[in-house]
Design a protein around this motif. Structure first.
Motif, mmCIF file in Angstrom:
data_model
loop_
_atom_site.group_PDB
_atom_site.id
_atom_site.type_symbol
_atom_site.label_atom_id
_atom_site.label_comp_id
_atom_site.label_asym_id
_atom_site.label_seq_id
_atom_site.Cartn_x
_atom_site.Cartn_y
_atom_site.Cartn_z
ATOM 1 N N LYS A 196 0.814 -1.218 0.000
ATOM 2 C CA LYS A 196 0.000 0.000 0.000
ATOM 3 C C LYS A 196 0.846 1.266 0.000
ATOM 4 C CE LYS A 196 -3.626 0.663 3.092
ATOM 5 N NZ LYS A 196 -4.115 0.752 4.490
ATOM 6 N N HIS A 197 2.065 1.145 0.498
ATOM 7 C CA HIS A 197 2.946 2.305 0.642
ATOM 8 C C HIS A 197 3.843 2.520 -0.571
ATOM 9 C CE1 HIS A 197 1.478 2.647 4.718
ATOM 10 N NE2 HIS A 197 1.529 1.325 4.746
ATOM 11 N N MET A 198 3.548 1.779 -1.648
ATOM 12 C CA MET A 198 4.285 1.956 -2.912
ATOM 13 C C MET A 198 3.264 2.215 -4.016
ATOM 14 S SD MET A 198 7.223 -0.971 -2.460
ATOM 15 C CE MET A 198 6.271 -2.186 -1.566
ATOM 16 N N GLY A 236 -13.099 2.563 3.873
ATOM 17 C CA GLY A 236 -12.946 3.849 4.542
ATOM 18 C C GLY A 236 -11.603 4.538 4.357
ATOM 19 N N GLU A 237 -10.765 4.014 3.467
ATOM 20 C CA GLU A 237 -9.486 4.675 3.210
ATOM 21 C C GLU A 237 -9.391 5.063 1.737
ATOM 22 O OE1 GLU A 237 -6.021 2.670 4.658
ATOM 23 O OE2 GLU A 237 -6.935 2.184 6.581
ATOM 24 N N VAL A 238 -8.443 5.948 1.414
ATOM 25 C CA VAL A 238 -8.340 6.386 0.018
ATOM 26 C C VAL A 238 -7.665 5.350 -0.873
ATOM 27 C CG1 VAL A 238 -8.489 8.881 0.238
ATOM 28 C CG2 VAL A 238 -6.299 7.731 0.702
ATOM 29 N N HIS A 294 1.011 -12.557 11.198
ATOM 30 C CA HIS A 294 1.976 -12.273 12.273
ATOM 31 C C HIS A 294 1.722 -10.912 12.911
ATOM 32 C CE1 HIS A 294 3.770 -10.008 8.986
ATOM 33 N NE2 HIS A 294 4.457 -9.344 9.886
ATOM 34 N N ASP A 295 1.095 -10.002 12.203
ATOM 35 C CA ASP A 295 0.764 -8.691 12.774
ATOM 36 C C ASP A 295 -0.495 -8.750 13.628
ATOM 37 O OD1 ASP A 295 2.824 -7.092 11.697
ATOM 38 O OD2 ASP A 295 1.707 -6.730 9.840
ATOM 39 N N ASN A 296 -1.599 -9.139 12.986
ATOM 40 C CA ASN A 296 -2.851 -8.971 13.725
ATOM 41 C C ASN A 296 -3.039 -10.006 14.829
ATOM 42 O OD1 ASN A 296 -3.883 -11.161 12.273
ATOM 43 N ND2 ASN A 296 -5.107 -9.893 10.876
HETATM 44 C C1 AAO Z 1 9.140 -0.645 14.573
HETATM 45 C C2 AAO Z 1 8.644 -0.006 15.866
HETATM 46 C C3 AAO Z 1 8.219 1.433 15.615
HETATM 47 C C4 AAO Z 1 9.357 2.205 14.961
HETATM 48 C C5 AAO Z 1 9.773 1.491 13.680
HETATM 49 C C6 AAO Z 1 10.924 2.187 12.944
HETATM 50 O O1 AAO Z 1 7.553 -0.766 16.363
HETATM 51 O O2 AAO Z 1 7.878 2.010 16.851
HETATM 52 O O3 AAO Z 1 8.940 3.524 14.660
HETATM 53 O O4 AAO Z 1 10.171 0.173 14.011
HETATM 54 O O5 AAO Z 1 12.153 1.898 13.503
HETATM 55 C C7 AAO Z 1 6.643 -4.299 11.755
HETATM 56 C C8 AAO Z 1 5.993 -3.842 13.049
HETATM 57 C C9 AAO Z 1 6.304 -2.397 13.344
HETATM 58 C C10 AAO Z 1 7.800 -2.154 13.299
HETATM 59 C C11 AAO Z 1 8.241 -2.515 11.888
HETATM 60 C C12 AAO Z 1 9.730 -2.280 11.639
HETATM 61 O O6 AAO Z 1 4.590 -4.015 12.952
HETATM 62 O O7 AAO Z 1 5.826 -2.081 14.667
HETATM 63 O O8 AAO Z 1 8.090 -0.796 13.612
HETATM 64 O O9 AAO Z 1 7.998 -3.917 11.679
HETATM 65 O O10 AAO Z 1 10.473 -2.974 12.559
HETATM 66 C C13 AAO Z 1 0.492 -0.415 8.374
HETATM 67 C C14 AAO Z 1 1.013 -0.812 7.007
HETATM 68 C C15 AAO Z 1 1.301 -2.281 6.891
HETATM 69 C C16 AAO Z 1 2.160 -2.789 8.052
HETATM 70 C C17 AAO Z 1 1.425 -2.442 9.340
HETATM 71 C C18 AAO Z 1 2.194 -2.894 10.572
HETATM 72 O O11 AAO Z 1 0.081 -0.416 6.011
HETATM 73 O O12 AAO Z 1 1.980 -2.483 5.688
HETATM 74 O O13 AAO Z 1 1.250 -1.011 9.417
HETATM 75 N N1 AAO Z 1 2.457 -4.216 7.952
HETATM 76 C C19 AAO Z 1 3.766 -4.673 7.417
HETATM 77 C C20 AAO Z 1 4.305 -5.877 8.168
HETATM 78 C C21 AAO Z 1 4.720 -5.491 9.551
HETATM 79 C C22 AAO Z 1 5.899 -4.521 9.458
HETATM 80 C C23 AAO Z 1 5.820 -3.610 8.300
HETATM 81 C C24 AAO Z 1 4.806 -3.653 7.371
HETATM 82 C C25 AAO Z 1 6.965 -2.730 8.064
HETATM 83 O O14 AAO Z 1 3.381 -6.907 8.137
HETATM 84 O O15 AAO Z 1 5.065 -6.586 10.349
HETATM 85 O O16 AAO Z 1 5.943 -3.714 10.668
HETATM 86 O O17 AAO Z 1 7.892 -3.503 7.287
HETATM 87 C C26 AAO Z 1 -4.399 1.258 9.324
HETATM 88 C C27 AAO Z 1 -3.967 1.127 7.891
HETATM 89 C C28 AAO Z 1 -2.909 0.088 7.706
HETATM 90 C C29 AAO Z 1 -1.774 0.297 8.681
HETATM 91 C C30 AAO Z 1 -2.359 0.316 10.106
HETATM 92 C C31 AAO Z 1 -1.285 0.478 11.167
HETATM 93 O O18 AAO Z 1 -5.126 0.084 9.707
HETATM 94 O O19 AAO Z 1 -5.066 0.767 7.100
HETATM 95 O O20 AAO Z 1 -2.421 0.166 6.376
HETATM 96 O O21 AAO Z 1 -0.852 -0.799 8.540
HETATM 97 O O22 AAO Z 1 -3.287 1.386 10.182
HETATM 98 O O23 AAO Z 1 -0.670 1.704 11.040
HETATM 99 C C32 AAO Z 1 -8.656 -0.297 11.971
HETATM 100 C C33 AAO Z 1 -8.706 0.045 10.501
HETATM 101 C C34 AAO Z 1 -7.421 -0.396 9.806
HETATM 102 C C35 AAO Z 1 -6.308 0.319 10.455
HETATM 103 C C36 AAO Z 1 -6.281 -0.206 11.853
HETATM 104 C C37 AAO Z 1 -5.140 0.294 12.669
HETATM 105 O O24 AAO Z 1 -8.779 -1.697 12.140
HETATM 106 O O25 AAO Z 1 -9.798 -0.613 9.923
HETATM 107 O O26 AAO Z 1 -7.457 -0.095 8.445
HETATM 108 O O27 AAO Z 1 -7.472 0.164 12.542
HETATM 109 O O28 AAO Z 1 -5.252 1.695 12.806
#
Ligand code: AAO
Length: 484
Positions: A196-198, A236-238, A294-296
């Protein structure tokens, strides 16, 4: 990019989260291949920043410092050997590809292979990347951006991770080189992290540079890698999942959320009769389906109440439905036990991952949950293979939480989510015979260790699942005939 190229008679992939390459190779040979699993999603194989400040959390692997193949899971030689051994066992390997960004800054500066970064200058010499390879001006995504501003979601940093500019020909080249090296080693495809971020156009350009799958590993000529893009779109997102399903498959986050609702008791099972696109989900061929990831499973990423191994009975019900139902390409989660949501895999005090041990009943030890080794789960993979390309037929429900359906004439499954017993004569669509329920037991020689079901010449059988039973599911198929 939408065909996983599973070996014939195999289906379903399992995410062996944080497993080591040698252990995965052994698992392919001793378990996954023989049980009919289609593939394994592995943790990112490229070098990441070592983060002791959080005691080596699992998420350090989402912080790339180079594309060298050396991590806690193993080195390049072990990687190559794993892919070879798994392909030989009929099990494909899919790589979690972290190509949106490079590691953020952590006051620690060495990678799992010894690389360092020059954080002040956006310098990653082991690739090499420098300032010009990232998006400018530097900015960080905020929660509001998801609702308004696709340019910010794609050009700013995801939680402070340095945001690569995939519009650059040079960056596309480094990413494609990395992915092509993996394809040449025999992998069958990729999970595209943070897709999504690309920009879709940039991703399309990168996919276009990828090699065909390696025919020396048993793939047909001209086969393209299977690509499933991580796009969280619950509405609900763009940014919409369809922008990405136009290119390749997409992780369908609505799937696990809806099934967790049903099997968690917040929606009735009878509504599942039209489960699929009618529920707002992508078309079948675009959809990578799963209950938890692994995330959720630990509250990261898409929120909501997702079932995990911690609610075992409901979870096994949801997984059984996923594997029994033809919609989508299912992915199973295989976890290690955790309470702290940051905790990394079982490790020694040097940070080395401790291998799972295997118990005599097929389950794992040493802190590994190995959901994929739970009998109802792996036997439902076999069910899916027997069901093949058939659709759903002979749907039955009690207008509440008791449902049953057939897959062609090969397989039958029933669920009881009500607080009273299911006790019915139902159409199973199977030839007359005595079958072993693959949920409560298994075929052992010429008998069955669980419930047996006798199907009459009219295809009907008496089905019983009581609310007190260990599982809420009963499943039989032509391969579970117990007097063969
Ligand atoms: C770590 C630390 C951070 C630090 C960072 C940088 O935790 O504090 O700032 O390092 O040094 C994983 C971890 C992160 C970690 C990262 C790097 O989860 O905590 O950060 O490694 O070590 C978004 C992205 C999605 C991403 C997800 C986690 O869109 O791509 O965040 N998933 C992947 C991987 C994941 C990984 C990364 C990406 C990075 O699977 O393991 O992170 O490589 C909304 C948006 C989503 C967004 C979420 C969270 O979701 O729609 O796109 O995901 O927010 O920001 C409702 C809504 C739902 C919403 C949700 C949460 O349910 O319906 O849409 O609420 O608000």
């Amino acid at each position: 990019y939408k065909n996983p190229y599973y070996a014939p008679g195999h289906s379903a992939m399992v995410h062996l989260f944080e497993w080591k390459w040698d252990d995965i190779a052994a698992e392919c040979e001793r378990f996954l291949g023989p049980k009919g699993f289609g593939g394994v999603q592995i943790s990112p194989p490229n070098e990441n920043l070592v983060i002791w400040a959080h005691n080596r959390p699992w998420w350090e692997r989402y912080q790339p410092i180079s594309y060298n193949l050396v991590t806690r899971s193993g080195n390049e030689e072990q990687f190559a050997s794993m892919v070879r051994r798994c392909n030989n066992a009929g099990v494909r390997i899919y790589v979690d590809a972290i190509i949106n960004h490079m590691t953020g800054t952590w006051g620690e500066n060495h990678g799992t292979g010894g690389s360092t970064a020059d954080f002040n200058n956006w310098g990653y010499p082991s690739v090499p990347y420098g300032r010009n390879d990232f998006n400018w001006p530097q900015c960080v995504i905020s929660g509001n951006d998801y609702g308004c501003c696709p340019d910010r979601v794609r050009n700013c940093e995801l939680s402070g991770l340095k945001d690569l500019n995939q519009g650059s020909d040079y960056v596309r080249g480094r990413i494609a080189d990395y992915m092509n090296k993996l394809i040449d080693y025999g992998v069958a495809g990729f999970r595209i992290d943070a897709a999504k971020h690309m920009w879709p156009g940039d991703l399309n350009a990168i996919y276009g540079r990828l090699h065909n799958l390696n025919t020396a590993h048993g793939f047909p000529h001209g086969a393209r890698p299977y690509i499933y893009q991580e796009v969280i779109d619950l509405g609900g997102e763009v940014i919409r999942k369809e922008e990405y399903s136009a290119l390749a498959a997409v992780t369908e986050f609505r799937y696990g959320l809806e099934l967790s609702g049903v099997f968690g008791g917040n929606n009735q099972m009878r509504w599942l009769s039209n489960f699929g696109p009618a529920w707002g989900m992508l078309p079948h061929e675009d959809s990578l389906t799963f209950i938890d990831n692994h995330d959720n499973q630990r509250g990261h990423g898409a929120g909501g109440r997702i079932l995990t191994y911690k609610q075992a009975k409901e979870y096994k019900g949801a997984i059984a439905f996923m594997l029994a139902h033809p919609y989508g390409q299912p992915q199973l989660m295989s976890s290690y036990d955790f309470w702290d949501t940051e905790a990394g895999p079982p490790m020694d005090h040097h940070g080395n991952i401790i291998s799972p041990s295997i118990n005599s009943d097929n389950t794992c030890g040493n802190g590994w949950i190995c959901e994929h080794r739970w009998r109802p789960i792996y036997q439902m993979v076999a069910f899916r293979n027997v069901a093949g390309n058939t659709g759903v037929n002979d749907w039955w429900d009690n207008q509440s939480n008791q449902i049953a359906f057939c897959r062609g004439g090969n397989a039958f499954i029933a669920f009881n989510g009500d607080s009273w017993a299911l006790n019915e004569s139902l159409q199973t669509c199977l030839p007359a015979g005595t079958y072993c329920d693959v949920i409560s037991g298994e075929k052992s020689h010429h008998s069955c260790t669980g419930k047996t079901v006798t199907v009459g010449h009219d295809g009907r059988a008496h089905i019983s699942i009581s609310p007190g039973d260990f599982d809420m599911v009963l499943a039989i198929h032509v391969g579970s005939e117990s007097r063969l």
